[in-house]
Scaffold this active site. Structure first.
Site, PDB file in Angstrom:
ATOM      1  N   LYS A 184      -0.435 -30.490   1.348  1.00 47.64           N
ATOM      2  CA  LYS A 184      -1.833 -30.182   1.646  1.00 47.64           C
ATOM      3  C   LYS A 184      -2.343 -30.920   2.892  1.00 47.64           C
ATOM      4  CE  LYS A 184      -2.412 -27.418  -1.803  1.00 47.64           C
ATOM      5  NZ  LYS A 184      -3.316 -27.662  -2.927  1.00 47.64           N
ATOM      6  N   ARG A 235      -6.300 -14.608  10.579  1.00 44.43           N
ATOM      7  CA  ARG A 235      -7.073 -15.783  10.169  1.00 44.43           C
ATOM      8  C   ARG A 235      -7.383 -16.736  11.323  1.00 44.43           C
ATOM      9  NH1 ARG A 235      -4.224 -17.991   4.797  1.00 44.43           N
ATOM     10  NH2 ARG A 235      -2.324 -17.070   5.681  1.00 44.43           N
ATOM     11  N   ALA A 272     -25.290 -45.917   3.841  1.00 42.16           N
ATOM     12  CA  ALA A 272     -26.693 -45.595   4.090  1.00 42.16           C
ATOM     13  C   ALA A 272     -27.573 -45.973   2.901  1.00 42.16           C
ATOM     14  CB  ALA A 272     -26.838 -44.114   4.382  1.00 42.16           C
ATOM     15  N   ARG A 295       2.896  -1.074  10.881  1.00 42.39           N
ATOM     16  CA  ARG A 295       2.936  -2.412  10.266  1.00 42.39           C
ATOM     17  C   ARG A 295       3.851  -2.300   9.057  1.00 42.39           C
ATOM     18  NH1 ARG A 295      -1.833  -6.888   8.866  1.00 42.39           N
ATOM     19  NH2 ARG A 295      -0.442  -8.604   9.402  1.00 42.39           N
ATOM     20  N   TYR A 303       0.834  -1.203   0.000  1.00 37.84           N
ATOM     21  CA  TYR A 303       0.000   0.000   0.000  1.00 37.84           C
ATOM     22  C   TYR A 303       0.873   1.258   0.000  1.00 37.84           C
ATOM     23  CZ  TYR A 303      -3.722  -3.364   0.807  1.00 37.84           C
ATOM     24  OH  TYR A 303      -4.582  -4.424   0.674  1.00 37.84           O
ATOM     25  N   GLU A 358     -21.511 -42.514   7.561  1.00 38.98           N
ATOM     26  CA  GLU A 358     -20.396 -42.368   6.621  1.00 38.98           C
ATOM     27  C   GLU A 358     -19.991 -43.748   6.093  1.00 38.98           C
ATOM     28  OE1 GLU A 358     -17.594 -41.807   4.196  1.00 38.98           O
ATOM     29  OE2 GLU A 358     -18.431 -39.957   5.056  1.00 38.98           O
ATOM     30  N   CYS A 369     -11.443 -17.086   2.929  1.00 40.22           N
ATOM     31  CA  CYS A 369     -11.701 -15.762   3.520  1.00 40.22           C
ATOM     32  C   CYS A 369     -11.393 -14.647   2.525  1.00 40.22           C
ATOM     33  CB  CYS A 369     -10.897 -15.594   4.800  1.00 40.22           C
ATOM     34  SG  CYS A 369      -9.144 -15.975   4.666  1.00 40.22           S
TER      35      CYS A 369
END
Length: 689
Positions: A475, A360, A502, A256, A208, A457, A389
């Site tokens: 991941k 976060r 199910a 910051r 910025y 499940e 987000c």
């Protein structure tokens, strides 16, 4: 248990009850006039109740003319904002937390559609509160005009290259405009002090305008505000000196600071400034009387190095804070991709920083701090870095005027409503089919509403398609979502039965008031493609899960979505030569750009060939035939991996409806998407039953 993290510490004259800081992250919870809304105050008050010591809300503009990143951010641009801000201060103080307002101007990273428009929008909205709904309908038109450069230009320190994400036209500020903007920052700080705000923070990172003045990449001025290191610091110097003169030297001021623009991480080591320059800036700011440094890095050009995706390791940039702490004697705040209280305490003990920051973590779990302090860190809902987000914020703030979302916390922006959700379940039975993120979200929500919930499940463990995604390179953190949802569901008393396939009859015997079908999706395998059933054809999930092992071969991956990219990464690591075939004009066209950039950074070094605007025509035992603008050709490969998305698996939902049982399909069983899409659809479905 976390003694250092929950010990008090001062920032200048302000004593913070603990070392936990909610750092700024804009979430579009405000309104056009910049005053805090009830929803915004509820959001931050919930984090104060959750034990955070210092709260720094999202970006706050200092003027209304060209300093806007979103129409719904806070503002301290005029005296009208003082009294509304005073109310927000009291709401935060009620729970023993302190409030610091982050003063901001986007510069070349702003949206040009906002230039000069707010002074018109604000009085119209004050008179006609529904006007923003009309305004946001015009967003696609306005953004389209920006892309075609049919727009005003955004102010920046100098005429330079455009940001990777931001204004499509910029102009160099005049000397007079620079001095006026310095005055705007000072005036905004004065108003904050009058409103009782405990401290202010200057936003000098993430690309910025203050960082733009500091960087030789974006500051090519030839007057006293550009050129030498000394001149590039003049802009922030005069802001700091003005705030200290008018607010008093004892009014806490934080910066910051970007201490490394991280251009070397994208192969441009000679661009911008690095950590050594960052350390020099930090030392200068301390001498100017700044009371603390909130250490960060990067800009929009190097997005992944300040807002990390899943693949990054927690604490990977902690070294930045430690380097700064080694050259200053004022407190150092840093986020450092902290994910656990154990990591936070360790970094405090080892002297990396004085305060642990995160946005976060507290978006995902407002009670992160309280759970840690009460000795129950295992109950924390951990952020998995899925970036829902930021993606939802950008899309919602730009096109809907609604707030951002969290993939794992459906209460964001509706804290009061969530707390007082209707308890109308009255012990009625509800059945959820599938224990992936959608199913578990539905089960937790239904249980909170008072239903007696059973989850069925078919696999032997919960997780659904997350179990596949979490096996992709770097991941594994995705599985935290399932672990934490299972902890919450178990604590609430949800019964989760794994290894149970199910059927409509089985569910009917449970006599449910309603059912939610979260049965996921089935990988697409188009029968229209000749050879799709050949033995050398496999689906991407089987590669990721290790059900199929391919080594030292030539492989065509069909589809460049995120699953295709993750599969390509794994195939590369196993010594394969990979060609990606993609019909669209861009890689992973519908995926969030950060994940694409992240995967490509690991794929490209292997020399992977990516064929865009290319259609798969047929599959043979020794290759694939593809078609592009130049016609058809054959590519020799040993294996073909299909990564063409999933189709909803909702047959059971239809069977239940036929039996007269209320049933709603959610997640991939309704429409393919991300974890965030799945959980949001499940939450809303569970709320309306």
């Amino acid at each position: 248990m976390f003694d250092m993290m929950f010990s008090p510490m001062k920032i200048g004259t302000m004593e913070v009850k603990n070392r936990v800081v909610m750092t700024a992250a804009e979430f579009s919870l405000g309104q056009a006039n910049g005053e805090p809304t009830e929803r915004l105050m509820n959001y931050y008050e919930e984090r104060a109740k959750g034990g955070v010591g210092l709260i720094i809300p999202g970006i706050c503009r200092v003027n209304d003319m060209a300093a806007t990143s979103t129409f719904t951010q806070l503002s301290m641009s005029s005296d009208r904002h003082i009294e509304p801000m005073r109310e927000m201060v009291s709401r935060i103080h009620r729970h023993g937390a302190k409030l610091c307002i982050q003063l901001h101007h986007p510069g070349r990273q702003g949206y040009t559609s906002s230039i000069n428009s707010l002074p018109l929008i604000i009085p119209i909205t004050d008179k006609f509160p529904s006007f923003p709904k009309t305004m946001f309908k015009m967003t696609p038109l306005l953004l389209g005009m920006e892309q075609k450069k049919i727009c005003m230009s955004q102010e920046a320190p100098s005429k330079c290259e455009l940001s990777a994400h931001g204004a499509t036209r910029i102009h160099a500020m005049s000397n007079k405009a620079v001095k006026k903007l310095i005055r705007d920052f000072i005036n905004a700080a004065v108003r904050c002090k009058k409103a009782g705000v405990d401290a202010v923070e200057l936003h000098a990172t993430h690309g910025y305008i203050i960082q733009q003045f500091l960087s030789p990449n974006t500051n090519q001025r030839t007057d006293e505000y550009g050129g030498s290191f000394e001149n590039r610091l003049r802009f922030i110097t005069e802001i700091i000196e003005g705030i200290k003169a008018e607010c008093g030297k004892d009014y806490p001021l934080i910066v910051r600071l970007c201490v490394d623009e991280m251009y070397d991480r994208i192969g441009m080591p000679d661009k911008g400034y690095n950590l050594e320059t960052g350390k020099e800036i930090a030392k200068r700011l301390e001498r100017l009387g700044v009371d603390a440094l909130d250490v960060s890095s990067a800009c929009y050009d190097t997005y992944n190095y300040w807002l990390e995706p899943t693949s990054f390791e927690p604490g990977w940039r902690a070294y930045l804070a430690k380097e700064i702490k080694g050259v200053v004697d004022i407190p150092v705040i840093a986020a450092n991709f902290i994910r656990s209280p154990e990591q936070a305490e360790r970094q405090l003990e080892e002297g990396y920083q004085d305060f642990v920051g995160s946005a976060r973590n507290f978006i995902c779990d407002p009670y992160w701090a309280k759970k840690a302090q009460d000795g129950h860190p295992e109950k924390i809902r951990r952020c998995i870095g899925c970036l829902h987000c930021i993606k939802s914020f950008i899309e919602n703030a730009s096109f809907k005027g609604t707030p951002g979302e969290c993939a794992l916390n459906p209460s964001v922006g509706i804290e009061r409503e969530y707390e007082s959700m209707p308890k109308t379940g009255r012990g009625f039975n509800a059945v959820v089919i599938g224990a992936g993120p959608a199913g578990l979200t539905a089960a937790i929500t239904l249980k909170r509403r008072g239903f007696n919930v059973t989850v069925l499940e078919k696999e032997n463990e919960p997780g659904g398609q997350v179990n596949t995604a979490a096996t992709g390179p770097f991941k594994d953190k995705l599985h935290w979502a399932i672990e934490d949802m299972m902890t919450e569901a178990t604590d609430l008393g949800v019964e989760v039965k794994c290894g149970v396939e199910a059927t409509a009859d089985m569910i009917s015997e449970l006599n449910p008031y309603a059912a939610i079908c979260a049965t996921g999706g089935i990988p697409v395998r188009p029968r229209s493609i000749k050879g799709v059933e050949n033995e050398n054809v496999v689906i991407a999930p089987d590669v990721l899960l290790g059900k199929v092992e391919i080594k030292d071969s030539k492989v065509a991956v069909i589809g460049s979505g995120l699953t295709g990219l993750e599969t390509t990464e794994k195939l590369n690591e196993m010594g394969n030569e990979v060609t990606i075939v993609e019909m669209a004009k861009a890689v992973a066209e519908n995926a969030w750009f950060q994940f694409v950039d992240d995967s490509l950074s690991r794929i490209k070094p292997y020399g992977t060939q990516i064929l865009l605007n290319t259609k798969l025509v047929s599959i043979e035992n020794d290759g694939v035939t593809v078609e592009d603008k130049d016609g058809q050709r054959k590519i020799p490969v040993d294996y073909v991996v299909l990564s063409m998305g999933v189709r909803p698996d909702n047959q059971l939902a239809k069977e239940l409806e036929e039996k007269g049982i209320k049933c709603v399909a959610v997640g991939d069983a309704a429409k393919g998407g991300t974890i965030g899409n799945a959980t949001q659809s499940a939450f809303h479905a569970a709320m309306i039953i």
